[in-house]
Motif scaffolding. Sequence first.
Motif, PDB file in Angstrom:
ATOM      1  N   SER A  72       0.739  -1.269  -0.035  1.00 13.65           N
ATOM      2  CA  SER A  72      -0.034   0.017  -0.110  1.00 13.65           C
ATOM      3  C   SER A  72       0.873   1.461   0.100  1.00 13.65           C
ATOM      4  O   SER A  72       1.852   1.330   0.451  1.00 13.65           O
ATOM      5  N   PHE A  73       0.496   2.230  -0.547  1.00 14.75           N
ATOM      6  CA  PHE A  73       1.022   3.861  -0.595  1.00 14.75           C
ATOM      7  C   PHE A  73      -0.184   4.429  -0.355  1.00 14.75           C
ATOM      8  O   PHE A  73      -1.090   4.899  -0.878  1.00 14.75           O
ATOM      9  N   ASN A  74       0.152   5.193   0.865  1.00 18.22           N
ATOM     10  CA  ASN A  74      -0.767   6.178   1.454  1.00 18.22           C
ATOM     11  C   ASN A  74       0.036   7.637   1.451  1.00 18.22           C
ATOM     12  O   ASN A  74       0.939   7.914   2.040  1.00 18.22           O
ATOM     13  N   LYS A  75      -0.596   8.749   0.792  1.00 23.76           N
ATOM     14  CA  LYS A  75      -0.093   9.939   0.938  1.00 23.76           C
ATOM     15  C   LYS A  75      -1.110  10.974   1.348  1.00 23.76           C
ATOM     16  O   LYS A  75      -2.247  10.962   0.682  1.00 23.76           O
TER      17      LYS A  75
ATOM     18  N   SER B  19      -4.332   7.130  -2.002  1.00 23.01           N
ATOM     19  CA  SER B  19      -4.294   5.631  -1.243  1.00 23.01           C
ATOM     20  C   SER B  19      -4.171   4.699  -2.411  1.00 23.01           C
ATOM     21  O   SER B  19      -5.089   4.539  -3.083  1.00 23.01           O
ATOM     22  N   ILE B  20      -3.360   4.018  -2.363  1.00 23.52           N
ATOM     23  CA  ILE B  20      -2.905   2.618  -3.504  1.00 23.52           C
ATOM     24  C   ILE B  20      -2.774   1.427  -2.930  1.00 23.52           C
ATOM     25  O   ILE B  20      -1.974   1.573  -2.080  1.00 23.52           O
ATOM     26  N   GLU B  21      -3.236   0.307  -3.303  1.00 25.74           N
ATOM     27  CA  GLU B  21      -3.101  -0.843  -2.873  1.00 25.74           C
ATOM     28  C   GLU B  21      -2.958  -1.722  -4.134  1.00 25.74           C
ATOM     29  O   GLU B  21      -3.994  -1.966  -4.857  1.00 25.74           O
TER      30      GLU B  21
ATOM     31  N   PHE C  23      -5.680  -4.690  -8.181  1.00 28.30           N
ATOM     32  CA  PHE C  23      -5.713  -3.633  -7.621  1.00 28.30           C
ATOM     33  C   PHE C  23      -6.826  -3.229  -6.821  1.00 28.30           C
ATOM     34  O   PHE C  23      -8.305  -3.643  -7.020  1.00 28.30           O
ATOM     35  N   VAL C  24      -6.756  -2.412  -5.833  1.00 27.44           N
ATOM     36  CA  VAL C  24      -7.771  -1.784  -5.000  1.00 27.44           C
ATOM     37  C   VAL C  24      -7.717  -0.137  -5.517  1.00 27.44           C
ATOM     38  O   VAL C  24      -6.793   0.463  -5.380  1.00 27.44           O
ATOM     39  N   GLU C  25      -8.984   0.397  -6.052  1.00 26.77           N
ATOM     40  CA  GLU C  25      -9.060   1.495  -6.617  1.00 26.77           C
ATOM     41  C   GLU C  25      -8.970   2.711  -5.710  1.00 26.77           C
ATOM     42  O   GLU C  25      -9.449   2.519  -4.558  1.00 26.77           O
ATOM     43  N   GLN C  26      -8.341   3.661  -6.123  1.00 20.13           N
ATOM     44  CA  GLN C  26      -8.172   4.870  -5.211  1.00 20.13           C
ATOM     45  C   GLN C  26      -9.492   5.710  -5.100  1.00 20.13           C
ATOM     46  O   GLN C  26     -10.145   5.770  -6.126  1.00 20.13           O
ATOM     47  N   THR C  27      -9.953   6.003  -3.892  1.00 25.51           N
ATOM     48  CA  THR C  27     -10.937   7.019  -3.713  1.00 25.51           C
ATOM     49  C   THR C  27     -10.721   8.197  -4.426  1.00 25.51           C
ATOM     50  O   THR C  27      -9.622   8.694  -4.124  1.00 25.51           O
ATOM     51  N   LEU C  28     -11.665   8.857  -5.254  1.00 24.98           N
ATOM     52  CA  LEU C  28     -11.464  10.141  -6.032  1.00 24.98           C
ATOM     53  C   LEU C  28     -11.037  11.461  -4.987  1.00 24.98           C
ATOM     54  O   LEU C  28     -11.973  11.645  -4.449  1.00 24.98           O
ATOM     55  N   PRO C  29      -9.667  11.870  -5.169  1.00 21.66           N
ATOM     56  CA  PRO C  29      -9.119  13.057  -4.223  1.00 21.66           C
ATOM     57  C   PRO C  29     -10.484  14.177  -4.858  1.00 21.66           C
ATOM     58  O   PRO C  29     -10.833  14.187  -5.996  1.00 21.66           O
TER      59      PRO C  29
END
Length: 272
Positions: free
Chosen positions: A26-29, A39-41, A107-113
């Motif tokens: 996971s990458f969380n910024k 947030s990417i997984e 992939f787990v999609e990122q919630t749209l900023p």
Amino acid sequence: MKQPNSYWKITDDCVVFINTSNLTISFNKGTDRHYDNISIEENLEKVIENNSTVIDNLYSNNFSNELIEEIIQAVNYFHSDEYIITLKSDEQIKIKKLKQNKDREQFVEQTLPQKIENSIIKIKQNNKKAIILYIVLIFIIMLTPIIWSFYNEKAFVFLIPISIFIAVFIYQISKLINLKPMYGEANVIEIYASNGSYTNPVSGKLNIPSVIYVKVEKHKLYQIKNNSIDYSNSKSVEQCSYQFTNVLNSVILNKKHIQFVLNTDNEIKILE
């Protein structure tokens, strides 16, 4: 052998984490309160196959190569048999099933900023206005020879060249209807004007030219669907220049790395 790290707090708002139970990274910024958090997984296989969005983001944020190499080495370890044999028998069975299941979600999609969502809403509004304008122009162009024909029968002859303009407008309408905005990140090479130089606004003098471009390095574009960034659906783009629609200011000029939404083939909205 001592196990490698599985958790890295790179900055106050940036964390990388390897979930050794389900073989994901996971990458969380940013934070939950940060409107442009990322947030990417994804599965560890993506790192091993050199097709990782997490690693791409680490490089694009200019983190050190030593740190990125450490993370890649840790991924290889937690995906290896060397790690599996250190687990209990039931855990080994679970991990082996995960590795054997090729159909599991990649992939787990990122919630749209929020700022991306706002840009897309603005793009859709502008496209809707453009479609209405094209329809009005088509109506006016067609109506003119029809009204004229009541006074002169030869006016219908003008429908032939007029039909060419109408076809162009219909093509533009179709293009706008089918347009799918895409999300991208890239390192900036330079920002330049199409018709000459301009003065940095930091100096207090700003000469805004008609068209401004940003030249960027090789990058990836991701589709946006179901109110999220689809990191499993991307295309690579070589070094290129985009025209951007932002108002020119010192924030834009000083950016070394940009996040943006692509509206057309070469027009982008830079996320400030």
